[in-house]
Design an enzyme around this catalytic site. Structure first.
Site, PDB file in Angstrom:
ATOM      1  N   CYS A  83       0.662  -1.047  -0.028  1.00 24.43           N
ATOM      2  CA  CYS A  83       0.067  -0.202   0.355  1.00 24.43           C
ATOM      3  C   CYS A  83       0.857   1.473   0.056  1.00 24.43           C
ATOM      4  CB  CYS A  83      -0.784   0.087   1.308  1.00 24.43           C
ATOM      5  SG  CYS A  83      -2.195   1.395   1.312  1.00 24.43           S
ATOM      6  N   ASN A 181      -6.958  -3.895  -8.443  1.00 22.95           N
ATOM      7  CA  ASN A 181      -7.454  -2.658  -8.191  1.00 22.95           C
ATOM      8  C   ASN A 181      -7.735  -1.983  -9.585  1.00 22.95           C
ATOM      9  OD1 ASN A 181      -6.629  -2.452  -5.290  1.00 22.95           O
ATOM     10  ND2 ASN A 181      -4.756  -3.205  -6.105  1.00 22.95           N
ATOM     11  N   CYS A 208      -5.143   5.973  -3.892  1.00 21.80           N
ATOM     12  CA  CYS A 208      -4.570   4.773  -3.936  1.00 21.80           C
ATOM     13  C   CYS A 208      -2.991   5.014  -4.486  1.00 21.80           C
ATOM     14  CB  CYS A 208      -5.250   3.803  -4.887  1.00 21.80           C
ATOM     15  SG  CYS A 208      -4.212   2.284  -4.972  1.00 21.80           S
TER      16      CYS A 208
END
Length: 270
Positions: A83, A181, A208
């Site tokens: 992440c 994603n 993101c």
């Protein structure tokens, strides 16, 4: 009160951070006291109605070879892939705790990461993994920037139903098993506007980090750019920037740059 086990409670000290609207629960686990928190409990902590509320939860842990280790859980409680905005937030958290000064090398699920942080502690440049492969799925680009991403250029992104269209792509026959994603992008000329449906959260998020990284690299390839590049990006939660080098089909020296701010801290009994 969130119940982890019958007749057993534990108090968890936590910090809430956000990076361009991508928000996370940060927990100092250097003493290992939270090692046994279950997937169900972590998901409950991330719940926006019955818990603290976040896109994910991270443990900052000791590591013998690095300044610290980042252990990231998606909002569903499961261990996640890299992440980017979470990585930037945990660097700011490490500085707040006094674990690091203005630079660091820490370990994440996709390997070691270098990062530098501003003196004020609220701007973090995080180096991402090198990328040498971008595939195509129809008009979309598919690549891994620490997490797998699907990048599709669209029009009228402001009014697009990102949740429904992103969910459909993430759950189609090609991607359903592992998930992906989904990033939709509109080229505004002097910047890229990006909206993302994230697996693990199973919802559109305000930003993101690995996603905007994937977008910047994909657009550089599409436009035939090369050399040292810098791509300004706007997301629902604010502004980010990707600095990188693209030479002979290889992307390296990739930095995800933007804000990482502590929102509040607290204690919760589970």
């Amino acid at each position: 009160m969130l119940n982890q086990a019958q007749n057993s409670t534990i108090k968890v000290s936590f910090f809430k951070y956000q990076g361009a609207g991508n928000d996370f629960i940060l927990v100092d686990n250097r003493d290992g006291r939270y090692n046994k928190l279950s997937v169900k409990t972590i998901a409950a902590l991330c719940d926006r109605r019955f818990g603290i509320g976040a896109d994910g939860l991270m443990f900052l842990q000791l590591h013998p070879e690095y300044d610290f280790e980042m252990l990231y859980h998606n909002a569903d409680g499961n261990l996640g892939s890299m992440c980017g905005n979470g990585g930037r937030c945990i660097v700011a958290f490490a500085k707040y705790l006094g674990v690091i000064a203005d630079e660091t090398e820490f370990l994440a699920v996709d390997g070691p990461h270098f990062a530098r942080i501003s003196a004020a502690g609220n701007q973090v440049d995080l180096q991402m993994i090198d990328v040498d492969t971008i595939e195509k799925d129809g008009e979309a680009f598919v690549l891994n920037t620490g997490s797998p991403h699907y990048v599709l250029q669209v029009n009228d992104l402001e009014t697009m139903d990102v949740y429904q269209q992103g969910k459909a792509i993430r759950n189609n026959e090609t991607y359903k098993a592992q998930g992906i994603n989904v990033n939709f992008i509109e080229d505004k000329g002097d910047y890229l506007f990006v909206r993302t449906f994230e697996r693990g959260v199973e919802e559109e998020t305000f930003a993101c980090g690995t996603g905007v990284t994937a977008v910047a690299l994909s657009m550089a390839q599409l436009k035939g750019q090369s050399g040292q590049l810098s791509t300004p990006i706007k997301v629902l939660g604010g502004n980010l920037r990707i600095d990188f080098n693209y030479t002979a089909g290889q992307f390296n020296q990739i930095f995800l740059c933007g804000p990482a701010e502590q929102v509040f801290k607290g204690e919760i009994t589970i």
